[in-house]
Motif scaffolding. Structure first.
Motif, PDB file in Angstrom:
ATOM      1  N   TYR A  90       0.827  -1.202   0.000  1.00 50.16           N
ATOM      2  CA  TYR A  90       0.000   0.000   0.000  1.00 50.16           C
ATOM      3  C   TYR A  90       0.866   1.260   0.000  1.00 50.16           C
ATOM      4  O   TYR A  90       1.724   1.447   0.853  1.00 50.16           O
ATOM      5  N   GLN A  91       0.586   2.097  -0.949  1.00 47.64           N
ATOM      6  CA  GLN A  91       1.323   3.327  -1.213  1.00 47.64           C
ATOM      7  C   GLN A  91       1.323   4.328  -0.069  1.00 47.64           C
ATOM      8  O   GLN A  91       0.466   4.312   0.791  1.00 47.64           O
ATOM      9  N   GLU A  92       2.290   5.249  -0.121  1.00 45.04           N
ATOM     10  CA  GLU A  92       2.231   6.437   0.727  1.00 45.04           C
ATOM     11  C   GLU A  92       1.146   7.363   0.166  1.00 45.04           C
ATOM     12  O   GLU A  92       0.476   7.021  -0.813  1.00 45.04           O
ATOM     13  N   TRP A  93       0.999   8.547   0.770  1.00 44.73           N
ATOM     14  CA  TRP A  93      -0.080   9.418   0.324  1.00 44.73           C
ATOM     15  C   TRP A  93       0.169  10.015  -1.056  1.00 44.73           C
ATOM     16  O   TRP A  93      -0.714  10.593  -1.661  1.00 44.73           O
ATOM     17  N   TYR A  94       1.376   9.836  -1.615  1.00 44.93           N
ATOM     18  CA  TYR A  94       1.664  10.357  -2.952  1.00 44.93           C
ATOM     19  C   TYR A  94       1.023   9.523  -4.056  1.00 44.93           C
ATOM     20  O   TYR A  94       0.823  10.004  -5.159  1.00 44.93           O
ATOM     21  N   GLY A  95       0.732   8.261  -3.779  1.00 42.31           N
ATOM     22  CA  GLY A  95       0.177   7.380  -4.790  1.00 42.31           C
ATOM     23  C   GLY A  95       1.160   6.279  -5.157  1.00 42.31           C
ATOM     24  O   GLY A  95       2.245   6.163  -4.567  1.00 42.31           O
ATOM     25  N   LEU A  96       0.796   5.487  -6.132  1.00 45.39           N
ATOM     26  CA  LEU A  96       1.651   4.387  -6.567  1.00 45.39           C
ATOM     27  C   LEU A  96       2.728   4.950  -7.495  1.00 45.39           C
ATOM     28  O   LEU A  96       2.640   4.877  -8.723  1.00 45.39           O
ATOM     29  N   ASN A  97       3.759   5.522  -6.883  1.00 46.46           N
ATOM     30  CA  ASN A  97       4.836   6.114  -7.682  1.00 46.46           C
ATOM     31  C   ASN A  97       5.993   5.133  -7.861  1.00 46.46           C
ATOM     32  O   ASN A  97       5.926   3.977  -7.429  1.00 46.46           O
ATOM     33  N   ASP A  98       7.057   5.589  -8.487  1.00 47.55           N
ATOM     34  CA  ASP A  98       8.172   4.700  -8.803  1.00 47.55           C
ATOM     35  C   ASP A  98       8.922   4.230  -7.563  1.00 47.55           C
ATOM     36  O   ASP A  98       9.545   3.162  -7.585  1.00 47.55           O
ATOM     37  N   TYR A  99       8.869   4.999  -6.482  1.00 49.04           N
ATOM     38  CA  TYR A  99       9.505   4.555  -5.239  1.00 49.04           C
ATOM     39  C   TYR A  99       8.801   3.319  -4.687  1.00 49.04           C
ATOM     40  O   TYR A  99       9.441   2.396  -4.180  1.00 49.04           O
ATOM     41  N   ILE A 100       7.475   3.297  -4.772  1.00 49.95           N
ATOM     42  CA  ILE A 100       6.715   2.149  -4.282  1.00 49.95           C
ATOM     43  C   ILE A 100       7.001   0.922  -5.149  1.00 49.95           C
ATOM     44  O   ILE A 100       7.130  -0.203  -4.642  1.00 49.95           O
ATOM     45  N   LYS A 101       7.125   1.136  -6.443  1.00 48.59           N
ATOM     46  CA  LYS A 101       7.460   0.024  -7.331  1.00 48.59           C
ATOM     47  C   LYS A 101       8.843  -0.536  -6.988  1.00 48.59           C
ATOM     48  O   LYS A 101       9.048  -1.755  -6.963  1.00 48.59           O
ATOM     49  N   LYS A 102       9.788   0.353  -6.723  1.00 46.69           N
ATOM     50  CA  LYS A 102      11.136  -0.091  -6.365  1.00 46.69           C
ATOM     51  C   LYS A 102      11.122  -0.872  -5.057  1.00 46.69           C
ATOM     52  O   LYS A 102      11.768  -1.926  -4.929  1.00 46.69           O
ATOM     53  N   ASP A 133      -0.600  18.378  -3.545  1.00 44.51           N
ATOM     54  CA  ASP A 133      -1.432  17.499  -4.364  1.00 44.51           C
ATOM     55  C   ASP A 133      -1.678  16.165  -3.662  1.00 44.51           C
ATOM     56  O   ASP A 133      -2.757  15.572  -3.793  1.00 44.51           O
ATOM     57  N   ALA A 134      -0.674  15.691  -2.914  1.00 42.51           N
ATOM     58  CA  ALA A 134      -0.847  14.434  -2.175  1.00 42.51           C
ATOM     59  C   ALA A 134      -1.975  14.571  -1.157  1.00 42.51           C
ATOM     60  O   ALA A 134      -2.803  13.675  -0.993  1.00 42.51           O
ATOM     61  N   ALA A 135      -1.999  15.711  -0.470  1.00 39.99           N
ATOM     62  CA  ALA A 135      -3.046  15.952   0.525  1.00 39.99           C
ATOM     63  C   ALA A 135      -4.426  15.953  -0.137  1.00 39.99           C
ATOM     64  O   ALA A 135      -5.387  15.387   0.394  1.00 39.99           O
ATOM     65  N   LYS A 136      -4.527  16.568  -1.312  1.00 39.98           N
ATOM     66  CA  LYS A 136      -5.802  16.622  -2.019  1.00 39.98           C
ATOM     67  C   LYS A 136      -6.252  15.227  -2.462  1.00 39.98           C
ATOM     68  O   LYS A 136      -7.432  14.872  -2.350  1.00 39.98           O
ATOM     69  N   LEU A 137      -5.308  14.440  -2.973  1.00 40.71           N
ATOM     70  CA  LEU A 137      -5.656  13.090  -3.423  1.00 40.71           C
ATOM     71  C   LEU A 137      -6.115  12.225  -2.261  1.00 40.71           C
ATOM     72  O   LEU A 137      -7.096  11.486  -2.369  1.00 40.71           O
ATOM     73  N   MET A 138      -5.409  12.330  -1.147  1.00 44.22           N
ATOM     74  CA  MET A 138      -5.760  11.516   0.012  1.00 44.22           C
ATOM     75  C   MET A 138      -7.132  11.915   0.553  1.00 44.22           C
ATOM     76  O   MET A 138      -7.970  11.053   0.842  1.00 44.22           O
ATOM     77  N   GLN A 139      -7.364  13.200   0.672  1.00 45.60           N
ATOM     78  CA  GLN A 139      -8.642  13.654   1.212  1.00 45.60           C
ATOM     79  C   GLN A 139      -9.792  13.408   0.240  1.00 45.60           C
ATOM     80  O   GLN A 139     -10.935  13.259   0.661  1.00 45.60           O
ATOM     81  N   GLY A 140      -9.473  13.333  -1.045  1.00 48.97           N
ATOM     82  CA  GLY A 140     -10.515  13.131  -2.039  1.00 48.97           C
ATOM     83  C   GLY A 140     -10.814  11.672  -2.335  1.00 48.97           C
ATOM     84  O   GLY A 140     -11.744  11.372  -3.087  1.00 48.97           O
ATOM     85  N   ALA A 141     -10.020  10.775  -1.742  1.00 48.83           N
ATOM     86  CA  ALA A 141     -10.227   9.349  -1.999  1.00 48.83           C
ATOM     87  C   ALA A 141     -11.531   8.880  -1.364  1.00 48.83           C
ATOM     88  O   ALA A 141     -11.741   9.038  -0.167  1.00 48.83           O
ATOM     89  N   SER A 142     -12.393   8.299  -2.184  1.00 52.23           N
ATOM     90  CA  SER A 142     -13.666   7.787  -1.693  1.00 52.23           C
ATOM     91  C   SER A 142     -13.426   6.564  -0.821  1.00 52.23           C
ATOM     92  O   SER A 142     -12.717   5.638  -1.208  1.00 52.23           O
ATOM     93  N   ARG A 143     -14.038   6.543   0.366  1.00 49.39           N
ATOM     94  CA  ARG A 143     -13.870   5.408   1.263  1.00 49.39           C
ATOM     95  C   ARG A 143     -14.458   4.140   0.650  1.00 49.39           C
ATOM     96  O   ARG A 143     -13.908   3.052   0.792  1.00 49.39           O
TER      97      ARG A 143
END
Length: 281
Positions: A90-102, A133-143
């Motif tokens: 499970y990703q950090e609040w930034y999303g599934l970025n290249d760091y998570i893939k690594k 933008d990370a904060a917006k994505l996290m807060q906008g994620a539908s439960r």
């Protein structure tokens, strides 16, 4: 990331459980963490990720169905031999970025390629490159959507799959919620500075141990929050191992300038044996 128990009715039941966790004020761990983004001190603790481009070749993008009708996405490292063992990342609040893939690839390799490692895209292919933008994505994620993605991943793994999970930050809380939804299929939960579930009755349904890493300087998941988590897990009669570091939130994120290599190495040295034991490797 909907067949809660792998039967459609079970699937839908599980989704309701997830949604209830996100709608009941004092036990809503996911929403509680998302609201932290309203606090400047918490946002400022997340430095913008340093540039990085994933260049691995072992993983591949996948799409899988969910019960809400909208396909979900992930990045899968398939076990070298057919296996019903799955690690959800499970990703950090930034999303599934290249760091998570690594990091997923590292886990895959350190588990000997014997486990399917699936990094779940909880933002539906949206990735933030800065904390605003990370904060917006996290807060906008539908439960409901978060629950649908997790349940879709469980269904994708299959009803005989043995599943463990790991996550950081927002994903740390999602990792614990994933363990709750996996029911008897859950083999273990690893969470890095994520929001704990506070409902003891929900924690009592966990079927496997939890390994948690927290930071004493964390302004969001405070030491007091961790104390409460330990108390609640004990009341639920569940196994929780906690390791605390004299560090700040995000200490294990190599894209963050506050990255603590010593604490990260120490924690990771516990994660791999924990997961190997969980999967019987």
């Amino acid at each position: 990331m909907k067949t809660l128990s792998f039967f459609t009715i079970c699937l839908l039941t599980g989704l309701r459980v997830f949604s209830q966790t996100a709608s009941c004020c004092h036990t809503d761990a996911i929403t509680e963490f998302a609201t932290l983004a309203n606090r400047e001190d918490f946002r400022m603790a997340h430095k913008d990720p340093l540039p990085y481009v994933y260049q691995g070749t072992a993983g591949a993008d996948i799409t899988f169905p969910t019960t809400d009708g909208t396909p979900a996405h992930g990045f899968l490292f398939k076990a070298k031999k057919a296996s019903d063992k799955y690690l959800f990342v499970y990703q950090e609040w930034y999303g599934l970025n290249d760091y998570i893939k690594k990091q997923s690839e590292k886990l895959y390799n350190d588990l000997g390629g014997e486990v399917n490692v699936l990094a779940l895209d909880m933002y539906d292919q949206k990735v933030a490159t800065n904390r605003e933008d990370a904060a917006k994505l996290m807060q906008g994620a539908s439960r409901d959507r978060l629950g649908a993605i997790t349940q879709g991943a469980i269904q994708y793994a299959g009803k005989t799959a043995k599943i463990a999970s790991v996550g950081w930050c927002f994903g740390g809380g999602l990792s614990l919620q994933s363990g709750l939804l996996e029911g008897a299929q859950n083999a273990g939960v690893v969470m890095y500075y994520g929001m704990p579930e506070k409902d003891v009755s929900k924690l009592a349904t966990l079927q496997a141990p939890v390994l948690g890493f927290f930071a004493n300087k964390d302004k969001g998941i405070t030491p007091q929050t961790v104390d409460e988590f330990e108390k609640n897990m004990k009341a639920a009669g569940k196994t929780l191992t906690v390791k605390r570091y004299d560090a700040d939130h995000g200490f294990a994120n190599p894209s963050n300038p506050i990255f603590d290599s010593a604490a990260t190495a120490d924690a990771y040295g516990l994660v791999v044996p924990f997961l190997k034991k969980a999967f019987g490797l």
